[in-house]
Design a protein around this motif. Structure first.
Motif, PDB file in Angstrom:
ATOM      1  N   ALA A 220      81.337  69.880  19.231  1.00  0.00           N
ATOM      2  CA  ALA A 220      81.781  70.466  17.958  1.00  0.00           C
ATOM      3  C   ALA A 220      83.294  70.718  18.008  1.00  0.00           C
ATOM      4  O   ALA A 220      84.027  70.426  17.044  1.00  0.00           O
ATOM      5  N   ILE A 221      83.771  71.238  19.136  1.00  0.00           N
ATOM      6  CA  ILE A 221      85.212  71.501  19.285  1.00  0.00           C
ATOM      7  C   ILE A 221      85.992  70.183  19.197  1.00  0.00           C
ATOM      8  O   ILE A 221      87.009  70.078  18.506  1.00  0.00           O
ATOM      9  N   GLN A 222      85.457  69.166  19.881  1.00  0.00           N
ATOM     10  CA  GLN A 222      86.109  67.852  19.869  1.00  0.00           C
ATOM     11  C   GLN A 222      86.131  67.278  18.446  1.00  0.00           C
ATOM     12  O   GLN A 222      87.150  66.728  18.005  1.00  0.00           O
ATOM     13  N   ALA A 223      85.020  67.419  17.722  1.00  0.00           N
ATOM     14  CA  ALA A 223      84.941  66.865  16.362  1.00  0.00           C
ATOM     15  C   ALA A 223      85.960  67.547  15.446  1.00  0.00           C
ATOM     16  O   ALA A 223      86.661  66.890  14.675  1.00  0.00           O
ATOM     17  N   VAL A 224      86.050  68.871  15.548  1.00  0.00           N
ATOM     18  CA  VAL A 224      86.992  69.593  14.673  1.00  0.00           C
ATOM     19  C   VAL A 224      88.429  69.262  15.074  1.00  0.00           C
ATOM     20  O   VAL A 224      89.267  68.942  14.221  1.00  0.00           O
ATOM     21  N   THR A 231      92.018  60.914   8.824  1.00  0.00           N
ATOM     22  CA  THR A 231      91.629  60.950   7.415  1.00  0.00           C
ATOM     23  C   THR A 231      90.194  61.493   7.361  1.00  0.00           C
ATOM     24  O   THR A 231      89.475  61.462   8.377  1.00  0.00           O
ATOM     25  N   LEU A 232      89.766  61.933   6.172  1.00  0.00           N
ATOM     26  CA  LEU A 232      88.394  62.448   6.046  1.00  0.00           C
ATOM     27  C   LEU A 232      87.389  61.356   6.407  1.00  0.00           C
ATOM     28  O   LEU A 232      86.416  61.607   7.138  1.00  0.00           O
ATOM     29  N   ALA A 233      87.648  60.125   5.942  1.00  0.00           N
ATOM     30  CA  ALA A 233      86.697  59.030   6.214  1.00  0.00           C
ATOM     31  C   ALA A 233      86.584  58.795   7.726  1.00  0.00           C
ATOM     32  O   ALA A 233      85.473  58.650   8.259  1.00  0.00           O
ATOM     33  N   ASP A 234      87.713  58.774   8.424  1.00  0.00           N
ATOM     34  CA  ASP A 234      87.669  58.554   9.881  1.00  0.00           C
ATOM     35  C   ASP A 234      86.992  59.727  10.584  1.00  0.00           C
ATOM     36  O   ASP A 234      86.242  59.549  11.545  1.00  0.00           O
ATOM     37  N   GLY A 235      87.268  60.940  10.097  1.00  0.00           N
ATOM     38  CA  GLY A 235      86.664  62.130  10.699  1.00  0.00           C
ATOM     39  C   GLY A 235      85.149  62.123  10.521  1.00  0.00           C
ATOM     40  O   GLY A 235      84.400  62.469  11.439  1.00  0.00           O
ATOM     41  N   GLN A 241      79.349  59.519  15.143  1.00  0.00           N
ATOM     42  CA  GLN A 241      79.245  59.008  16.521  1.00  0.00           C
ATOM     43  C   GLN A 241      78.847  60.119  17.491  1.00  0.00           C
ATOM     44  O   GLN A 241      77.969  59.939  18.343  1.00  0.00           O
ATOM     45  N   LEU A 242      79.489  61.282  17.346  1.00  0.00           N
ATOM     46  CA  LEU A 242      79.143  62.394  18.241  1.00  0.00           C
ATOM     47  C   LEU A 242      77.716  62.884  17.977  1.00  0.00           C
ATOM     48  O   LEU A 242      76.991  63.259  18.897  1.00  0.00           O
ATOM     49  N   PHE A 243      77.334  62.868  16.698  1.00  0.00           N
ATOM     50  CA  PHE A 243      75.975  63.283  16.331  1.00  0.00           C
ATOM     51  C   PHE A 243      74.956  62.392  17.043  1.00  0.00           C
ATOM     52  O   PHE A 243      73.985  62.870  17.639  1.00  0.00           O
ATOM     53  N   GLY A 244      75.200  61.090  17.006  1.00  0.00           N
ATOM     54  CA  GLY A 244      74.315  60.137  17.674  1.00  0.00           C
ATOM     55  C   GLY A 244      74.293  60.358  19.181  1.00  0.00           C
ATOM     56  O   GLY A 244      73.235  60.335  19.818  1.00  0.00           O
ATOM     57  N   LEU A 245      75.478  60.613  19.735  1.00  0.00           N
ATOM     58  CA  LEU A 245      75.579  60.833  21.183  1.00  0.00           C
ATOM     59  C   LEU A 245      74.760  62.061  21.603  1.00  0.00           C
ATOM     60  O   LEU A 245      74.070  62.054  22.630  1.00  0.00           O
ATOM     61  N   LEU A 246      74.818  63.102  20.784  1.00  0.00           N
ATOM     62  CA  LEU A 246      74.069  64.324  21.127  1.00  0.00           C
ATOM     63  C   LEU A 246      72.558  64.081  21.133  1.00  0.00           C
ATOM     64  O   LEU A 246      71.820  64.764  21.855  1.00  0.00           O
ATOM     65  N   ALA A 247      72.122  63.095  20.346  1.00  0.00           N
ATOM     66  CA  ALA A 247      70.680  62.798  20.308  1.00  0.00           C
ATOM     67  C   ALA A 247      70.182  62.254  21.641  1.00  0.00           C
ATOM     68  O   ALA A 247      68.975  62.178  21.880  1.00  0.00           O
ATOM     69  N   THR A 248      71.110  61.884  22.529  1.00  0.00           N
ATOM     70  CA  THR A 248      70.702  61.392  23.851  1.00  0.00           C
ATOM     71  C   THR A 248      70.573  62.522  24.872  1.00  0.00           C
ATOM     72  O   THR A 248      70.208  62.293  26.013  1.00  0.00           O
ATOM     73  N   THR A 249      70.906  63.755  24.476  1.00  0.00           N
ATOM     74  CA  THR A 249      70.996  64.822  25.485  1.00  0.00           C
ATOM     75  C   THR A 249      69.664  65.568  25.677  1.00  0.00           C
ATOM     76  O   THR A 249      68.850  65.677  24.752  1.00  0.00           O
ATOM     77  N   HIS A 250      69.542  66.110  26.868  1.00  0.00           N
ATOM     78  CA  HIS A 250      68.402  66.984  27.158  1.00  0.00           C
ATOM     79  C   HIS A 250      68.467  68.222  26.254  1.00  0.00           C
ATOM     80  O   HIS A 250      67.455  68.704  25.758  1.00  0.00           O
TER      81      HIS A 250
END
Ligand code: COA
Length: 270
Positions: A220-224, A231-235, A241-250
Motif C-alpha cells: 500500500a505504501i509503495q502504491a501510494v 499519471t492517474l492511468a499509470d497509477g 499489478q500489486l493487487f494481483g501480486l498480493l493474491a499470491t501471498t499467504h
C-alpha cells in the motif's frame, strides 16, 4: 545470531523496540536535537536496519527533551559549506530522508516541540504526523539565506498544496499545532495528557482495530508513493499489478479465511 535494528548502540539517537514498533528518539536536547552530520549518519544506519527487520511493523520518530522534535539541520555545519559541499550535503540528506519515505512499514513523526527546517523535512517524509498541542512547525531556511534542501520544497507542496507551501517557505514563519492540523500538515494533535509518542502508537495500532498484513501495508505504501509520481492511468495500472501480486501471498489467504471462519487473522508477512 542476527542483530535486530534496535540492538545497535548510537551516540545521538536512541532506538527502542516496543512490541512491534520501533521508537527512534533524536537525542541532542541541548541543541534542540539539531541534525548534525553524525546524527544523519546514525539515522541512515537505523533506517536501513528497521527496514530490514521483520519484527518491526511501524516506526515512530520523536525528539528528546521537553522543547523540541528537531530544530533543523545543524546551522554550525551549514554555515561553512562551499557551493559544491552544499549541493552534496542536500543530496546526502535527501537520500536519508527518502529511506524514511520508502520504509515498507508505517512511519509516524511524533512532533513534541519545535519542528523546523530539516526536522520538518524529516517529518514530511514520514507517512503520518502527530503533534503535541505546543508544537511549532516551520521551514525557516529563507531566514538563513537558503532554501529547504532535504525535500521540503517538494513534499510540503504535495501535502498542503502550493499556496500554503510557498507561504510557509517564503515567509519562514512558524505555525502552531492547531494551524498545522487545519492545513493538513499533521494528521492529529495529541489530546491533553497524552504524549505525541502515545498518540502515534494509537495511530499505528488503533484501539480495537483488526490486525493488518505487513506485506499488504508495504505494498500500500509503495502504491501510494509511486502513484503520486505517475499519471492517474499509470497509477491505476500499477495498483492492479500489486493487487494481483498480493493474491499470491499467504497473508491474503489467511486474511480471507480468517474473515470467513470468523476468527482473528494471524499474518506472517509472507
Ligand atoms: N542548529 C544548531 N544549533 C541549534 C539549532 C540548529 N538548527 N537550533 C537550536 N540550536 C541550538 C542553539 O544554538 C542553542 O545552543 P547553545 O545553547 O549552545 O547556544 C540551543 O540549541 C538552544 O537553542 P536556543 O536558540 O537558545 O533556544 P530558544 O528557545 O531561544 O529558541 C528556536 C528556539 C528553535 C526558535 C531557535 O533555536 C532557532 O531558531 N533555531 C534554529 C531553527 C532553524 O532555523 N532551523 C533551520 C535550520 S536549516
Amino acid at each position: 545470531m542476527t542483530t535486530t535494528a534496535t540492538e545497535k548502540s548510537y551516540q545521538n539517537i536512541s532506538l527502542v523496540q516496543d512490541g512491534d514498533l520501533a521508537i527512534l528518539t533524536v537525542n541532542r536536547p541541548d541543541k534542540l536535537n539539531a541534525l548534525n552530520n553524525e546524527t544523519m549518519a546514525e539515522l541512515e544506519c537505523a533506517f536501513s536496519g528497521i527496514a530490514a527487520d521483520s519484527a518491526v511493523h511501524g516506526l515512530i520518530i520523536t525528539g528528546s527533551g521537553e522543547k523540541a522534535f528537531i530544530a533543523g539541520a545543524d546551522i554550525n555545519e551549514l554555515a561553512v559549506l562551499s557551493p559544491i559541499g552544499g549541493s552534496k550535503h542536500a543530496q546526502h540528506g535527501q537520500k536519508i530522508v527518502r529511506m524514511l519515505e520508502e520504509m515498507p512499514k508505517l512511519t509516524v513523526a511524533a512532533i513534541n516541540g519545535f519542528c523546523l527546517g530539516g526536522g520538518l523535512e524529516l517529518a514530511l517524509a514520514c507517512h503520518c504526523r502527530v503533534a503535541s498541542p505546543a508544537a511549532k512547525l516551520g521551514l525557516p531556511e529563507t531566514t538563513l539565506g537558503i532554501i529547504p534542501g532535504y525535500g521540503g520544497t517538494q513534499r510540503l507542496a504535495r501535502i498542503v498544496g502550493k499556496g500554503r507551501a510557498l507561504e510557509l517557505i517564503c515567509t519562514g514563519k512558524m505555525i502552531d499545532a492547531a494551524e498545522a492540523l487545519r492545513i493538513g500538515l499533521v494528521n492529529q494533535i495529541a489530546p491533553e495528557g497524552q504524549s505525541a509518542v502515545d498518540c502515534a502508537k494509537e495511530l499505528i495500532h488503533p484501539p480495537k482495530a483488526k490486525a493488518v498484513s505487513p506485506v499488504a501495508v508495504a505494498m500500500a505504501i509503495q502504491a501510494v508513493n509511486r502513484g503520486l509520481d505517475m499519471t492517474l492511468a499509470d497509477g491505476l495500472n500499477y495498483e492492479t499489478q500489486l493487487f494481483g501480486l498480493l493474491a499470491t501471498t499467504h497473508d491474503m489467504k489467511e486474511g480471507m479465511t480468517a474473515f470467513i471462519e470468523k476468527r482473528n487473522a494471524a499474518f506472517t508477512g509472507e
